[in-house]
Design a protein around this motif. Structure first.
Motif, PDB file in Angstrom:
ATOM      1  N   MET A   1       0.662  -1.180  -0.193  1.00  0.00           N
ATOM      2  CA  MET A   1       0.016  -0.143   0.115  1.00  0.00           C
ATOM      3  C   MET A   1       0.721   1.367  -0.065  1.00  0.00           C
ATOM      4  O   MET A   1       1.808   1.246   0.711  1.00  0.00           O
ATOM      5  CB  MET A   1      -0.878   0.103   1.391  1.00  0.00           C
ATOM      6  CG  MET A   1      -1.919   0.897   1.126  1.00  0.00           C
ATOM      7  SD  MET A   1      -2.908   1.039   2.739  1.00  0.00           S
ATOM      8  CE  MET A   1      -3.622  -0.657   2.853  1.00  0.00           C
ATOM      9  N   THR A   2       0.411   2.310  -0.727  1.00  0.00           N
ATOM     10  CA  THR A   2       1.246   3.581  -0.808  1.00  0.00           C
ATOM     11  C   THR A   2       1.192   4.112   0.528  1.00  0.00           C
ATOM     12  O   THR A   2       0.411   4.229   1.484  1.00  0.00           O
ATOM     13  CB  THR A   2       0.900   4.407  -1.784  1.00  0.00           C
ATOM     14  OG1 THR A   2      -0.325   4.894  -1.660  1.00  0.00           O
ATOM     15  CG2 THR A   2       0.531   3.676  -3.334  1.00  0.00           C
ATOM     16  N   MET A   5      -2.177   6.312   0.749  1.00  0.00           N
ATOM     17  CA  MET A   5      -3.276   5.500   1.382  1.00  0.00           C
ATOM     18  C   MET A   5      -3.028   4.788   2.825  1.00  0.00           C
ATOM     19  O   MET A   5      -4.076   5.000   3.516  1.00  0.00           O
ATOM     20  CB  MET A   5      -3.199   4.254   0.529  1.00  0.00           C
ATOM     21  CG  MET A   5      -3.900   4.742  -0.700  1.00  0.00           C
ATOM     22  SD  MET A   5      -4.885   3.451  -1.635  1.00  0.00           S
ATOM     23  CE  MET A   5      -3.380   2.418  -2.393  1.00  0.00           C
ATOM     24  N   THR A   6      -1.932   4.547   3.202  1.00  0.00           N
ATOM     25  CA  THR A   6      -1.504   4.246   4.664  1.00  0.00           C
ATOM     26  C   THR A   6      -2.187   5.352   5.705  1.00  0.00           C
ATOM     27  O   THR A   6      -2.654   5.276   6.692  1.00  0.00           O
ATOM     28  CB  THR A   6      -0.342   3.960   4.919  1.00  0.00           C
ATOM     29  OG1 THR A   6       0.088   2.980   3.853  1.00  0.00           O
ATOM     30  CG2 THR A   6      -0.026   3.233   6.296  1.00  0.00           C
ATOM     31  N   GLU A 133     -13.087   4.441   1.336  1.00  0.00           N
ATOM     32  CA  GLU A 133     -12.081   3.146   1.200  1.00  0.00           C
ATOM     33  C   GLU A 133     -12.964   2.001   0.263  1.00  0.00           C
ATOM     34  O   GLU A 133     -11.619   1.270  -0.095  1.00  0.00           O
ATOM     35  CB  GLU A 133     -12.306   2.631   2.768  1.00  0.00           C
ATOM     36  CG  GLU A 133     -11.662   3.617   3.734  1.00  0.00           C
ATOM     37  CD  GLU A 133     -10.709   3.221   4.821  1.00  0.00           C
ATOM     38  OE1 GLU A 133     -10.622   1.744   4.954  1.00  0.00           O
ATOM     39  OE2 GLU A 133     -10.500   4.077   5.624  1.00  0.00           O
ATOM     40  N   LEU A 137     -10.367   4.622  -3.124  1.00  0.00           N
ATOM     41  CA  LEU A 137      -9.027   4.240  -2.689  1.00  0.00           C
ATOM     42  C   LEU A 137      -8.664   3.211  -3.946  1.00  0.00           C
ATOM     43  O   LEU A 137      -7.616   3.183  -4.613  1.00  0.00           O
ATOM     44  CB  LEU A 137      -8.660   3.836  -1.322  1.00  0.00           C
ATOM     45  CG  LEU A 137      -8.509   4.864  -0.541  1.00  0.00           C
ATOM     46  CD1 LEU A 137      -8.140   4.369   0.952  1.00  0.00           C
ATOM     47  CD2 LEU A 137      -7.768   6.217  -0.814  1.00  0.00           C
ATOM     48  N   PRO A 138      -9.558   2.285  -4.286  1.00  0.00           N
ATOM     49  CA  PRO A 138      -9.194   1.198  -5.054  1.00  0.00           C
ATOM     50  C   PRO A 138      -9.342   1.772  -6.413  1.00  0.00           C
ATOM     51  O   PRO A 138      -8.570   1.210  -7.155  1.00  0.00           O
ATOM     52  CB  PRO A 138     -10.671   0.165  -4.976  1.00  0.00           C
ATOM     53  CG  PRO A 138     -11.245   0.407  -3.597  1.00  0.00           C
ATOM     54  CD  PRO A 138     -10.847   1.818  -3.363  1.00  0.00           C
ATOM     55  N   ALA A 140      -8.304   4.848  -7.289  1.00  0.00           N
ATOM     56  CA  ALA A 140      -7.121   5.141  -7.263  1.00  0.00           C
ATOM     57  C   ALA A 140      -5.929   4.236  -7.664  1.00  0.00           C
ATOM     58  O   ALA A 140      -5.016   4.662  -8.366  1.00  0.00           O
ATOM     59  CB  ALA A 140      -6.835   6.157  -6.063  1.00  0.00           C
ATOM     60  N   GLU A 141      -6.113   3.371  -6.907  1.00  0.00           N
ATOM     61  CA  GLU A 141      -5.039   2.125  -7.046  1.00  0.00           C
ATOM     62  C   GLU A 141      -4.956   1.786  -8.515  1.00  0.00           C
ATOM     63  O   GLU A 141      -3.841   1.357  -8.935  1.00  0.00           O
ATOM     64  CB  GLU A 141      -5.499   0.988  -6.171  1.00  0.00           C
ATOM     65  CG  GLU A 141      -4.466   0.808  -4.898  1.00  0.00           C
ATOM     66  CD  GLU A 141      -4.785  -0.536  -4.123  1.00  0.00           C
ATOM     67  OE1 GLU A 141      -6.105  -0.663  -3.911  1.00  0.00           O
ATOM     68  OE2 GLU A 141      -3.795  -1.009  -3.606  1.00  0.00           O
ATOM     69  N   ARG A 142      -6.108   1.553  -8.865  1.00  0.00           N
ATOM     70  CA  ARG A 142      -6.352   1.068 -10.383  1.00  0.00           C
ATOM     71  C   ARG A 142      -5.679   2.153 -11.492  1.00  0.00           C
ATOM     72  O   ARG A 142      -5.129   1.802 -12.385  1.00  0.00           O
ATOM     73  CB  ARG A 142      -7.896   1.007 -10.775  1.00  0.00           C
ATOM     74  CG  ARG A 142      -8.193  -0.551 -10.522  1.00  0.00           C
ATOM     75  CD  ARG A 142      -9.299  -0.948 -11.473  1.00  0.00           C
ATOM     76  NE  ARG A 142     -10.249  -0.066 -11.591  1.00  0.00           N
ATOM     77  CZ  ARG A 142     -11.405   0.002 -10.854  1.00  0.00           C
ATOM     78  NH1 ARG A 142     -11.256  -0.627  -9.626  1.00  0.00           N
ATOM     79  NH2 ARG A 142     -12.322   0.889 -10.798  1.00  0.00           N
ATOM     80  N   TRP A 149       1.688   8.299  -7.822  1.00  0.00           N
ATOM     81  CA  TRP A 149       1.644   7.823  -6.484  1.00  0.00           C
ATOM     82  C   TRP A 149       2.945   8.464  -5.610  1.00  0.00           C
ATOM     83  O   TRP A 149       2.741   8.897  -4.628  1.00  0.00           O
ATOM     84  CB  TRP A 149       1.749   6.324  -6.494  1.00  0.00           C
ATOM     85  CG  TRP A 149       0.373   5.812  -6.434  1.00  0.00           C
ATOM     86  CD1 TRP A 149      -0.202   4.842  -7.186  1.00  0.00           C
ATOM     87  CD2 TRP A 149      -0.746   6.151  -5.559  1.00  0.00           C
ATOM     88  NE1 TRP A 149      -1.322   4.480  -6.929  1.00  0.00           N
ATOM     89  CE2 TRP A 149      -1.849   5.325  -5.905  1.00  0.00           C
ATOM     90  CE3 TRP A 149      -1.116   6.723  -4.319  1.00  0.00           C
ATOM     91  CZ2 TRP A 149      -3.048   5.366  -5.307  1.00  0.00           C
ATOM     92  CZ3 TRP A 149      -2.168   6.940  -3.803  1.00  0.00           C
ATOM     93  CH2 TRP A 149      -3.190   6.135  -4.321  1.00  0.00           C
ATOM     94  N   ASP A 153       2.639  10.876  -2.674  1.00  0.00           N
ATOM     95  CA  ASP A 153       2.958  10.259  -1.375  1.00  0.00           C
ATOM     96  C   ASP A 153       3.919  11.538  -0.933  1.00  0.00           C
ATOM     97  O   ASP A 153       3.911  11.909   0.203  1.00  0.00           O
ATOM     98  CB  ASP A 153       3.903   9.336  -1.472  1.00  0.00           C
ATOM     99  CG  ASP A 153       3.014   7.841  -1.781  1.00  0.00           C
ATOM    100  OD1 ASP A 153       1.964   8.131  -1.152  1.00  0.00           O
ATOM    101  OD2 ASP A 153       3.696   6.973  -1.820  1.00  0.00           O
TER     102      ASP A 153
END
Ligand SMILES: [Fe+2]
Ligand SMILES: [Fe+2]
Length: 191
Positions: A1-2, A5-6, A133, A137-138, A140-142, A149, A153
């Motif tokens: 996890m980035t 996101m954490t 969540e 977030l999913p 953004a992950e995609r 990222w 970050d």
């Protein structure tokens, strides 16, 4: 996890824990099992109102959701919805503070509107954080690339430093620790 996101998930957990503690304390007061401890209630309301406004939502809006908006046109309605919820949270947060002031001044006769404001605020924030969540977030992950990222970050880290002096950041952590110590069982905040 980035890293971003954490940080988001950890801040959601902290906000969620204080909301749960406040709901529990208010329910106990309503049931007649507890006298209001305004030192605790003030600190809880301050935390759940100030933390999202000062630290959490600005990062999401300015970096994560801004990066997502650059990557997708299709999700504009969803992003608009999320921004609108941030605005609604601000307004309901003001109602919450006003109803707490009224409760402090008027006593028991103003408990019901304060309790209603706590429930309305909690409902909004829980629904909002769940949507972030489970959907945002999913997504953004995609959609975000590794370099997106890396930028998000870095912005997240720099953001907290730029927005709050170290003493203030420390004060939020201290406040959470104090709340964890003050919140009665079984509404404990945990870690
Ligand atoms: Fe948010
Ligand atoms: Fe969030």
């Amino acid at each position: 996890m980035t890293k971003a996101m954490t940080i988001i998930r950890a801040e959601h957990r902290a906000i969620g824990a204080v909301l749960k503690g406040l709901l529990g304390v208010v329910a106990e007061i309503e049931a007649g099992n507890r006298e209001p401890d305004f030192r605790l209630i003030d600190a809880m309301v301050h935390y759940i109102e100030a933390m999202p406004e000062t630290l959490h939502h600005p990062k999401e809006d300015e970096y994560l959701y801004a990066a997502l908006a650059d990557r997708t046109e299709d999700q504009k309605p969803l992003l608009d919805e999320i921004h609108a919820e941030h605005g609604a949270g601000r307004e309901i947060g003001r109602d919450l503070i006003a109803s707490l002031l009224a409760y402090r001044v008027q006593g028991a006769s103003a408990l019901a509107p304060f309790a209603a404001a706590v429930r309305a605020y909690t409902e909004l924030q829980w629904t909002h954080m769940r949507k972030e969540e489970e959907i945002l977030l999913p997504l953004a992950e995609r959609l975000l690339s590794a370099s997106d990222w890396a930028a998000v970050d870095a912005a997240f880290e720099a953001n907290d430093e730029a927005r709050l002096e170290p003493e203030k950041r420390k004060a939020f952590r201290e406040l959470f620790r104090r709340l964890a110590a003050l919140t009665p069982a079984p509404f404990g905040l945990g870690d």
